[in-house]
Design a protein around this motif. Structure first.
Motif, short mmCIF file in Angstrom:
data_model
loop_
_atom_site.label_atom_id
_atom_site.label_comp_id
_atom_site.label_asym_id
_atom_site.label_seq_id
_atom_site.Cartn_x
_atom_site.Cartn_y
_atom_site.Cartn_z
N ILE A 1 -26.05 47.34 12.97
CA ILE A 1 -24.94 47.33 13.91
C ILE A 1 -24.51 48.77 14.20
CG2 ILE A 1 -24.04 45.06 13.27
CD1 ILE A 1 -21.97 46.53 11.49
N LEU A 2 -24.01 49.00 15.40
CA LEU A 2 -23.44 50.29 15.78
C LEU A 2 -24.35 51.45 15.41
CD1 LEU A 2 -19.73 49.68 14.69
CD2 LEU A 2 -20.71 49.42 16.97
N ASP A 3 -25.58 51.37 15.87
CA ASP A 3 -26.55 52.44 15.63
C ASP A 3 -26.72 52.70 14.13
OD1 ASP A 3 -28.43 54.38 16.29
OD2 ASP A 3 -26.92 55.95 16.52
N ASN A 4 -26.88 51.62 13.36
CA ASN A 4 -27.11 51.69 11.91
C ASN A 4 -26.01 52.47 11.20
OD1 ASN A 4 -28.80 50.54 10.08
ND2 ASN A 4 -30.46 52.02 10.29
N ILE A 5 -24.78 52.09 11.48
CA ILE A 5 -23.64 52.85 10.96
C ILE A 5 -23.53 52.78 9.45
CG2 ILE A 5 -21.98 50.94 11.21
CD1 ILE A 5 -19.91 53.09 12.04
N LEU A 6 -23.97 51.68 8.84
CA LEU A 6 -23.85 51.58 7.38
C LEU A 6 -24.71 52.63 6.67
CD1 LEU A 6 -23.80 47.70 6.89
CD2 LEU A 6 -21.88 49.29 6.74
N VAL A 7 -25.87 52.93 7.24
CA VAL A 7 -26.71 54.00 6.67
C VAL A 7 -26.00 55.34 6.80
CG1 VAL A 7 -28.86 55.29 6.95
CG2 VAL A 7 -28.90 52.80 7.06
N ARG A 8 -25.40 55.58 7.94
CA ARG A 8 -24.72 56.86 8.16
C ARG A 8 -23.48 56.99 7.26
NH1 ARG A 8 -22.88 57.22 13.48
NH2 ARG A 8 -23.30 55.02 13.95
N GLY B 1 -18.51 42.38 8.57
CA GLY B 1 -17.59 42.13 7.48
C GLY B 1 -17.69 43.21 6.42
N CYS B 2 -18.92 43.61 6.09
CA CYS B 2 -19.13 44.69 5.12
C CYS B 2 -18.56 46.01 5.66
CB CYS B 2 -20.62 44.84 4.80
SG CYS B 2 -21.31 43.46 3.85
N LEU B 3 -18.77 46.28 6.95
CA LEU B 3 -18.27 47.51 7.54
C LEU B 3 -16.75 47.60 7.42
CD1 LEU B 3 -18.44 50.10 9.27
CD2 LEU B 3 -18.41 48.61 11.30
N PHE B 4 -16.05 46.52 7.81
CA PHE B 4 -14.59 46.55 7.76
C PHE B 4 -14.09 46.67 6.32
CE2 PHE B 4 -14.93 44.07 11.90
CZ PHE B 4 -14.68 45.21 12.69
N GLU C 1 -12.48 49.49 22.53
CA GLU C 1 -13.36 48.81 23.49
C GLU C 1 -14.82 49.14 23.27
OE1 GLU C 1 -9.33 48.84 24.59
OE2 GLU C 1 -10.66 50.58 24.25
N ASP C 2 -15.10 50.28 22.64
CA ASP C 2 -16.49 50.67 22.39
C ASP C 2 -17.08 50.00 21.16
OD1 ASP C 2 -16.50 52.34 24.61
OD2 ASP C 2 -15.66 54.02 23.46
N LEU C 3 -16.22 49.42 20.31
CA LEU C 3 -16.72 48.66 19.17
C LEU C 3 -16.83 47.21 19.61
CD1 LEU C 3 -15.48 49.11 15.49
CD2 LEU C 3 -16.55 47.03 16.33
N LYS C 4 -17.94 46.93 20.28
CA LYS C 4 -18.12 45.62 20.91
C LYS C 4 -18.51 44.57 19.89
CE LYS C 4 -19.61 47.82 25.22
NZ LYS C 4 -18.31 47.62 25.86
N TRP D 1 -12.04 59.72 4.14
CA TRP D 1 -11.66 58.81 5.22
C TRP D 1 -11.86 59.47 6.58
CZ3 TRP D 1 -11.26 54.45 7.33
CH2 TRP D 1 -10.41 54.19 8.39
N ALA D 2 -11.53 60.74 6.69
CA ALA D 2 -11.72 61.45 7.96
C ALA D 2 -13.19 61.52 8.33
CB ALA D 2 -11.12 62.85 7.86
N ASP D 3 -14.05 61.79 7.36
CA ASP D 3 -15.49 61.89 7.64
C ASP D 3 -16.07 60.55 8.06
OD1 ASP D 3 -15.43 64.55 7.02
OD2 ASP D 3 -16.29 64.34 5.01
N VAL D 4 -15.63 59.47 7.39
CA VAL D 4 -16.13 58.14 7.73
C VAL D 4 -15.57 57.68 9.07
CG1 VAL D 4 -16.07 55.70 7.05
CG2 VAL D 4 -16.53 57.46 5.33
N ARG D 5 -14.29 57.92 9.28
CA ARG D 5 -13.65 57.51 10.54
C ARG D 5 -14.31 58.18 11.74
NH1 ARG D 5 -12.37 55.93 14.51
NH2 ARG D 5 -10.36 55.18 15.35
N ALA D 6 -14.83 59.39 11.56
CA ALA D 6 -15.47 60.12 12.65
C ALA D 6 -16.77 59.45 13.10
CB ALA D 6 -15.76 61.55 12.21
N LEU D 7 -17.33 58.57 12.29
CA LEU D 7 -18.57 57.87 12.66
C LEU D 7 -18.33 56.69 13.58
CD1 LEU D 7 -20.34 57.79 9.16
CD2 LEU D 7 -20.71 59.41 11.01
#
Length: 378
Positions: free
Chosen positions: A146-153, A114-117, A40-43, A28-34
């Protein structure tokens, strides 16, 4: 087993459950860091095509993520998970109304959020990592970046935490049986000298271009991909390890023209267990192709565009580049001109690369469990 008699004793003790919680917290800590550090930055900027009620749900999920409560607490996590599921289900309906090209990109982004959350909820509750990766993959396949391809990261992080177990003896036995059945039913065709596709060892790019690509002549290239890591690394076990839990689009069936042919989304492990697909129909592409053989052998026939009339293409526009003929068991009463069709053939082995010129008809049949990599260009 006696209980520790003091808090200090409990702190020093270790158990599988405790280790799992510790590993879950680390994940969770590693994922949360992404994620962006501030809400406000999660537009969540969408066009008017996305209803206000949907945007409100997205904002609610975001607020739960960044609120005073933690997703690691049961109540907050369950609420966020429910909201995520509603977002996914509603946007899924939007993705599947009409043709794909008409789907608005904003709805694909909604689906990805929705998948991200949902993924964040699953990570916070130490859920099964393979299931979490599957949700990420669905967001990548059906959604938009979304968010600089966060799902890949996130997948990259999840895979680092994934424990790869060895297959059981029973699974190994089943795999051996499958291989034996495939080999027992595989006949290796003979290739006559007049049908052989020429071979060329490590030609220069200019020589290949002038003598084969421009005049559109098939050729087998040797020694050109020996340096590829996959030539030494790839095996079924290796593919299971690096991609076994990933979800990919799969074409199921032996021929595009068969009624049972279909497309589906499938986990790689399930595909390996259930299908080794031999696409033994014959068709052509409107691009040049390099067909690189990595594992196993394939029998390939090539027919030049001049033979098109003898190959009886389907009359419908969608299948105009696919022949009606069963190449190795043709109905010569129904397709008499096929007997006159000249072709070249080969048995392609690991490390060989077949150049298939544009609009050349090609027929491919696997002789072993095999994997290939193809490149197309115009």
């Amino acid at each position: 087993m006696s209980r520790p008699s003091s808090p200090e004793g409990r702190a020093r003790s270790s158990s599988p459950a405790a280790d799992q919680v510790s590993a879950g917290n680390a994940l969770w800590a590693d994922v949360r860091a992404l994620l962006p550090s501030a809400k406000e930055d999660l537009k969540l900027d969408f066009s008017e095509k996305v209803e206000e009620s949907v945007i409100s749900l997205l904002q609610q999920a975001r607020d739960l993520l960044y609120g005073p409560g933690s997703l690691c607490s049961g109540g907050t996590r369950e609420t966020c998970l429910q909201v995520s599921e509603i977002i996914i289900d509603y946007s899924w309906e939007k993705l599947n109304i009409g043709t794909w090209r008409d789907v608005d990109k904003d709805w694909r982004r909604v689906y990805s959020y929705g998948c991200l959350f949902k993924v964040l909820c699953m990570c916070s509750e130490q859920g099964t990592i393979a299931d979490t990766i599957r949700v990420c993959d669905m967001g990548l396949l059906m959604g938009a970046s979304i968010l600089d391809n966060i799902l890949v990261r996130i997948i990259n992080v999840l895979q680092k935490h994934l424990t790869y177990g060895k297959r059981s003896a029973e699974e190994d036995t089943k795999e051996s049986r499958r291989k034996k059945i495939r080999n027992d039913h595989t006949t290796v065709p003979s290739v006559k000298s007049e049908e052989v596709i020429p071979r060329l060892h490590c030609p220069s790019l200019e020589h290949f271009r002038e003598n084969y690509m421009i005049p559109q002549k098939p050729v087998i290239l040797e020694g050109t991909v020996d340096h590829w890591p996959c030539m030494k690394k790839w095996s079924l076990d290796y593919l299971r390890q690096i991609a076994g839990c990933r979800t990919v689009p799969v074409e199921v069936g032996s021929r595009y023209t068969d009624e049972e042919w279909s497309q589906t989304l499938m986990i790689v492990n399930d595909f390996i267990d259930q299908y080794i697909v031999n696409k033994n129909s014959i068709g052509y592409l409107a691009q040049h192709q390099l067909f690189d053989q990595v594992i196993g052998r394939k029998y390939i026939r090539l027919y030049s565009p001049q033979e098109s009339e003898n190959l009886y293409p389907h009359e419908t526009q969608i299948l105009h580049n696919t022949s009606q003929v069963d190449v190795e068991d043709p109905d010569l009463v129904k397709f008499p001109k096929f007997e006159r069709a000249a072709f070249q053939a080969c048995i392609l082995t690991p490390g060989q690369v077949l150049f298939i010129p544009v609009k050349y008809w090609h027929y491919v049949r696997s002789l072993d469990v095999s994997f290939s990599v193809s490149f197309w260009w115009s």
